[in-house]
Write an enzyme that holds these catalytic residues in place. Sequence first.
Site, PDB file in Angstrom:
ATOM      1  N   GLU A   1     -19.311   0.434  -0.817  1.00  0.00           N
ATOM      2  CA  GLU A   1     -18.949   1.386  -1.493  1.00  0.00           C
ATOM      3  C   GLU A   1     -17.788   1.107  -2.233  1.00  0.00           C
ATOM      4  OE1 GLU A   1     -17.964   6.158  -1.612  1.00  0.00           O
ATOM      5  OE2 GLU A   1     -18.052   5.305   0.182  1.00  0.00           O
TER       6      GLU A   1
ATOM      7  N   ASP B   1      -8.326  -4.373  -3.705  1.00  0.00           N
ATOM      8  CA  ASP B   1      -8.489  -3.843  -5.050  1.00  0.00           C
ATOM      9  C   ASP B   1      -9.739  -3.976  -5.093  1.00  0.00           C
ATOM     10  OD1 ASP B   1      -8.819  -3.278  -7.568  1.00  0.00           O
ATOM     11  OD2 ASP B   1      -6.613  -4.222  -8.049  1.00  0.00           O
TER      12      ASP B   1
ATOM     13  N   ASP C   1     -12.755   7.410 -11.120  1.00  0.00           N
ATOM     14  CA  ASP C   1     -11.777   7.662 -11.898  1.00  0.00           C
ATOM     15  C   ASP C   1     -12.428   7.656 -13.387  1.00  0.00           C
ATOM     16  OD1 ASP C   1      -9.793   8.368 -13.838  1.00  0.00           O
ATOM     17  OD2 ASP C   1      -8.274   7.784 -12.208  1.00  0.00           O
TER      18      ASP C   1
ATOM     19  N   LYS D   1      -9.438   8.241 -21.587  1.00  0.00           N
ATOM     20  CA  LYS D   1      -9.001   7.816 -22.778  1.00  0.00           C
ATOM     21  C   LYS D   1      -9.687   6.538 -23.408  1.00  0.00           C
ATOM     22  CE  LYS D   1      -4.334   9.866 -22.519  1.00  0.00           C
ATOM     23  NZ  LYS D   1      -3.030   9.792 -22.755  1.00  0.00           N
TER      24      LYS D   1
ATOM     25  N   ASP E   1     -19.302  14.042 -11.311  1.00  0.00           N
ATOM     26  CA  ASP E   1     -19.450  15.334 -11.817  1.00  0.00           C
ATOM     27  C   ASP E   1     -19.133  15.595 -13.387  1.00  0.00           C
ATOM     28  OD1 ASP E   1     -16.488  14.745 -11.032  1.00  0.00           O
ATOM     29  OD2 ASP E   1     -16.239  16.908 -11.834  1.00  0.00           O
TER      30      ASP E   1
ATOM     31  N   THR F   1     -19.835  13.437  -0.740  1.00  0.00           N
ATOM     32  CA  THR F   1     -18.328  13.009  -0.410  1.00  0.00           C
ATOM     33  C   THR F   1     -17.485  14.173  -0.446  1.00  0.00           C
ATOM     34  OG1 THR F   1     -17.639  13.160  -3.054  1.00  0.00           O
ATOM     35  CG2 THR F   1     -19.045  11.035  -2.129  1.00  0.00           C
ATOM     36  N   GLU F   2     -16.304  13.980  -0.013  1.00  0.00           N
ATOM     37  CA  GLU F   2     -15.389  15.098  -0.011  1.00  0.00           C
ATOM     38  C   GLU F   2     -15.393  16.012  -1.454  1.00  0.00           C
ATOM     39  OE1 GLU F   2     -14.051  12.222   3.132  1.00  0.00           O
ATOM     40  OE2 GLU F   2     -14.644  11.953   0.864  1.00  0.00           O
ATOM     41  N   TYR F   3     -15.351  14.916  -2.622  1.00  0.00           N
ATOM     42  CA  TYR F   3     -15.127  15.455  -3.600  1.00  0.00           C
ATOM     43  C   TYR F   3     -16.383  16.266  -4.196  1.00  0.00           C
ATOM     44  CZ  TYR F   3     -10.896  13.529  -6.083  1.00  0.00           C
ATOM     45  OH  TYR F   3      -9.607  13.013  -6.207  1.00  0.00           O
ATOM     46  N   GLU F   4     -17.299  15.733  -3.823  1.00  0.00           N
ATOM     47  CA  GLU F   4     -18.881  16.499  -4.088  1.00  0.00           C
ATOM     48  C   GLU F   4     -18.853  17.860  -3.487  1.00  0.00           C
ATOM     49  OE1 GLU F   4     -23.650  15.235  -3.903  1.00  0.00           O
ATOM     50  OE2 GLU F   4     -22.106  13.910  -3.238  1.00  0.00           O
TER      51      GLU F   4
END
Length: 218
Positions: A44, A96, A118, A122, A154, A191-194
């Site tokens: 991941e 990285d 992310d 732009k 999302d 995930t936490e974000y999900e």
Amino acid sequence: MRVRKRAGAKELIEAHPQYVVAEPTEWKGRWHERFGNDHPLHIEIGMGKGQFITEMAKAHPEINYIGVEMQISVVSIALDKMIEQEIPNLQLLHVDGSALTNYFEDNEVDQIYLNFSDPWPKKKHEKRRLTSKAFLAVDEQILRPNGEIHFKTDNQGLFEYSLASFSQYGMIIKQVWLDLHNSTFENNIMTEYEEKFSSRGQRIYRVEAQFVAKDPQE
């Protein structure tokens, strides 16, 4: 995922080299030795606080997992989860994610997960998106022939961009979910974000894309 600087994160990581690999370049091409088996290797890129990769590893002991994350405080939070429970088929890399060829040999990885990357909305930042052509070229190099990327987000704009990027690169779009949590997809590990986004009623997008193995005579 941005988090506040965590005091003692560096020291915590250095104290647990059995979980966070101190010199990952030394294991390039030899990850099966690190794990002590020949199981498939899934990674991941941008694992965040590690909820997805730790739960995947627990659910699939027949697969080896590596979580890649460059933010030291976030890595230390993922490390907390490994210290609390026995997860022998998981390793963490504080590196990285744009330099994966430093840590993985050609054709060494079986599958890549990109979760809530992310979006870099732009246009001038397009090259930073993890589904851009440059990153896909690196992914293709380290993945086995016909290897796959499983991508969740999302962000509708990033999802549409990614579908186009996969297609333009010549990948096969195997499956697409335009509203994952209102689909028949089973055993989804969040995930936490999900968890946060879905609790707000935001739509979650998912795609499985596969590289096409090149003819060795080409």
